[in-house]
Design an enzyme around this catalytic site. Structure first.
Site, mmCIF file in Angstrom:
data_model
loop_
_atom_site.group_PDB
_atom_site.id
_atom_site.type_symbol
_atom_site.label_atom_id
_atom_site.label_comp_id
_atom_site.label_asym_id
_atom_site.label_seq_id
_atom_site.Cartn_x
_atom_site.Cartn_y
_atom_site.Cartn_z
ATOM 1 N N ARG A 275 -12.634 14.531 6.575
ATOM 2 C CA ARG A 275 -11.452 15.117 6.958
ATOM 3 C C ARG A 275 -10.849 16.156 5.902
ATOM 4 O O ARG A 275 -10.183 16.921 5.903
ATOM 5 C CB ARG A 275 -10.300 13.969 7.119
ATOM 6 C CG ARG A 275 -10.451 13.360 8.517
ATOM 7 C CD ARG A 275 -9.564 11.829 8.488
ATOM 8 N NE ARG A 275 -8.250 12.065 8.306
ATOM 9 C CZ ARG A 275 -7.691 11.192 7.704
ATOM 10 N NH1 ARG A 275 -7.958 10.251 7.227
ATOM 11 N NH2 ARG A 275 -6.107 11.439 7.239
ATOM 12 N N HIS B 212 0.893 -1.284 -0.029
ATOM 13 C CA HIS B 212 -0.174 0.056 -0.038
ATOM 14 C C HIS B 212 0.912 1.242 0.033
ATOM 15 O O HIS B 212 1.787 1.315 0.809
ATOM 16 C CB HIS B 212 -0.890 -0.015 1.053
ATOM 17 C CG HIS B 212 -2.013 1.075 1.159
ATOM 18 N ND1 HIS B 212 -3.076 1.101 0.515
ATOM 19 C CD2 HIS B 212 -1.795 2.312 1.786
ATOM 20 C CE1 HIS B 212 -3.725 2.120 0.664
ATOM 21 N NE2 HIS B 212 -2.937 3.101 1.577
ATOM 22 N N ASP C 225 -14.051 4.591 7.929
ATOM 23 C CA ASP C 225 -12.996 5.304 7.265
ATOM 24 C C ASP C 225 -13.648 6.124 5.954
ATOM 25 O O ASP C 225 -13.186 7.212 5.770
ATOM 26 C CB ASP C 225 -11.770 4.327 6.870
ATOM 27 C CG ASP C 225 -10.642 5.391 5.958
ATOM 28 O OD1 ASP C 225 -10.330 6.332 6.503
ATOM 29 O OD2 ASP C 225 -10.790 5.093 4.834
ATOM 30 N N SER D 49 -6.635 5.547 9.204
ATOM 31 C CA SER D 49 -7.411 5.455 7.883
ATOM 32 C C SER D 49 -6.775 4.191 6.956
ATOM 33 O O SER D 49 -7.512 3.263 6.631
ATOM 34 C CB SER D 49 -7.281 6.444 7.363
ATOM 35 O OG SER D 49 -7.714 6.404 5.856
ATOM 36 N N LYS E 117 -8.084 -0.237 6.578
ATOM 37 C CA LYS E 117 -8.597 -0.750 5.409
ATOM 38 C C LYS E 117 -7.830 -2.048 5.010
ATOM 39 O O LYS E 117 -8.419 -2.908 4.512
ATOM 40 C CB LYS E 117 -8.375 0.359 4.308
ATOM 41 C CG LYS E 117 -9.667 1.298 4.110
ATOM 42 C CD LYS E 117 -9.289 2.209 3.352
ATOM 43 C CE LYS E 117 -8.377 3.378 3.669
ATOM 44 N NZ LYS E 117 -8.318 4.750 3.093
#
Ligand code: URA
Length: 441
Positions: free
Chosen positions: A168, A82, A161, A183, A187
């Site tokens: 946000r 990620h 999220d 966040s 995930k």
């Protein structure tokens, strides 16, 4: 329990309990906590910060706000990668097939682009027919057969999220270490991978622009992953200029394919080799990072990774002709050269500004509902450290609309810093963060 008291406690700098954090996340997901109270708490967290324990509770609560995917039907150690988000970051499109070609199952859930950063799914949709719509069974079968599948982030994956991120975004509370860590990791943990390699970007195009903050974010995320039983490593990498030469959906797919043909840009290749070698290590396919590097290079230069990309694309409905002949990919009507007006060395190509310029061309979304133009974007002709002479081309603007093109050019010009002196060279990889150490290179 009242949200009022939770906001007051955080506003006054106190530590929130697990129950209080659960009350907030649960209530916000279900709609019983209104946006204005959630926004107030986010701002209090932004200024007062959260400690490690609070961040872990926040992550777990967001992970459990929706479905936690079970990938146990997939054989082998599933490793996910990620990136915290960047400009020109087409790494997943190349790295997924590379790692899969090495025998490691890659079961990936990717997002779409928002703001100045692009998204893997948008990019892959440049290939006609390609789709991330699969049943869970199809997804699992694809990973078992090709070792690679890319799914979309369904509405039920960490829905807390999804809502909080949108809030946000409009309340200037994105760049907080606990909120980013929670966040991303909620995930990743809900996506079911056994091990996670994080690419934490730092610099002008990243959410964390400061190097020390980026290492802190990396450590926070690694600790969360480890505490949740997932072997996690973070690599802190440069996002002070775009990655590779292309920015824009089909242009980035083309560059990722070129990498798999053994003719990709050096920075993108090095990033894939570094991240890939850690993915192989966590998947227990190799016993050292150096061994991993050899295997990753072999997967690229033998053509195996390109073959895996083709099988993956076909499996998800895409037309393989577009991989075999990249000239078929969506093309903009006009290519306009941006020329340099003075001699000198390029010191900066501010990645966020390049990303915004691509957005102006139509490569990204202004709002969640905008329709993107897959063909437009920017191809850099020079990168940081290059010497340029007056009249040389800095970048090519691929556009379908003259007004957008002119606006993008005005923006893009401001991305460059050109000076007479040679700039010092900066590394692509700043360091590695593991459970045991923070190694700055
Ligand atoms: N990417 C995410 O998914 N969340 C953040 O907070 C920042 C980047």
């Amino acid at each position: 329990m009242r949200m009022y008291d939770i906001i007051l406690k955080k506003r006054n700098g106190e530590v929130l309990s697990k129950e209080e954090i659960n009350h907030f996340i649960d209530g916000y997901t279900k709609g019983s906590v209104p946006d204005y109270q959630a926004a107030a708490l986010l701002m209090a967290i932004y200024f007062q910060k959260m400690d490690k324990e609070e961040t872990a509770y926040l992550t777990e609560a967001m992970m459990n706000s929706g479905e936690v995917i079970d990938l146990s039907n997939i054989e082998g150690i599933k490793v996910d990668k990620h990136s915290t988000g960047g400009v020109g970051d087409k790494t997943t499109i190349a790295l997924g097939p590379i790692v899969a070609a090495c025998g490691v199952p890659v079961a990936k859930f990717s997002g779409r682009g928002l703001g100045h950063t692009g998204g893997t799914i948008d990019k892959l949709e440049s290939i006609p027919g390609f789709s991330v719509d699969m049943t869970k069974e199809e997804f699992v079968n694809n990973v078992n057969n090709v070792k690679l599948a890319v799914g979309g982030q369904t509405a039920n994956l960490a829905p807390a999220d999804k809502k909080l991120y949108a809030l946000r975004d409009v309340t200037t509370t994105v760049d907080n270490i606990s909120l980013i860590a929670g966040s991303i990791m909620s995930k990743k943990l809900a996506s079911g991978a056994d091990a996670i390699v994080l690419d934490v970007k730092t610099g002008s195009g990243a959410f964390m622009q400061d190097i020390d903050d980026s290492f802190e974010l990396a450590k926070e995320m690694v600790d969360i992953g480890i505490n949740m039983g997932r072997n996690t490593v973070a690599v802190v990498t440069d996002m002070d200029q775009p990655l590779g030469y292309t920015i824009g959906n089909s242009l980035e797919v083309k560059e990722a394919i070129e990498l798999l043909q053994g003719k990709g840009p050096k920075d993108l290749e090095e990033l894939c080799i570094t991240l890939g070698s850690y993915m192989l290590l966590l998947a227990q396919q190799v016993s050292s990072v150096d061994e991993g590097r050899v295997k990753i290079k072999e997967a690229i230069y033998s053509g195996k990774a390109l073959e895996t990309l083709k099988r993956f694309i076909v499996n998800q409905g895409g037309d393989v002709a577009y991989i075999e002949n990249v000239d078929l990919l969506p093309k903009a009507k006009e290519v306009y050269p941006l020329k340099v007006t003075e001699d000198g060395y390029i010191h900066k190509i501010k990645a966020d500004i390049v990303g915004m310029s691509a957005l102006i061309l139509g490569a990204g979304r202004d709002t969640k509902d905008s329709v993107i133009d897959l063909s437009v974007g920017i191809v850099l002709n020079k990168k940081v450290g290059d010497y340029v002479k007056k009249g040389e081309v800095l970048a090519y603007i691929h556009s379908n609309n003259i007004d957008r093109r002119n606006n993008a050019i005005e923006k893009l010009k401001t991305a460059y810093d050109i000076e007479k002196t040679k700039p010092s060279t900066k590394p692509l990889v700043f360091g590695i963060v593991t459970e045991k150490e923070i190694k700055r290179l």
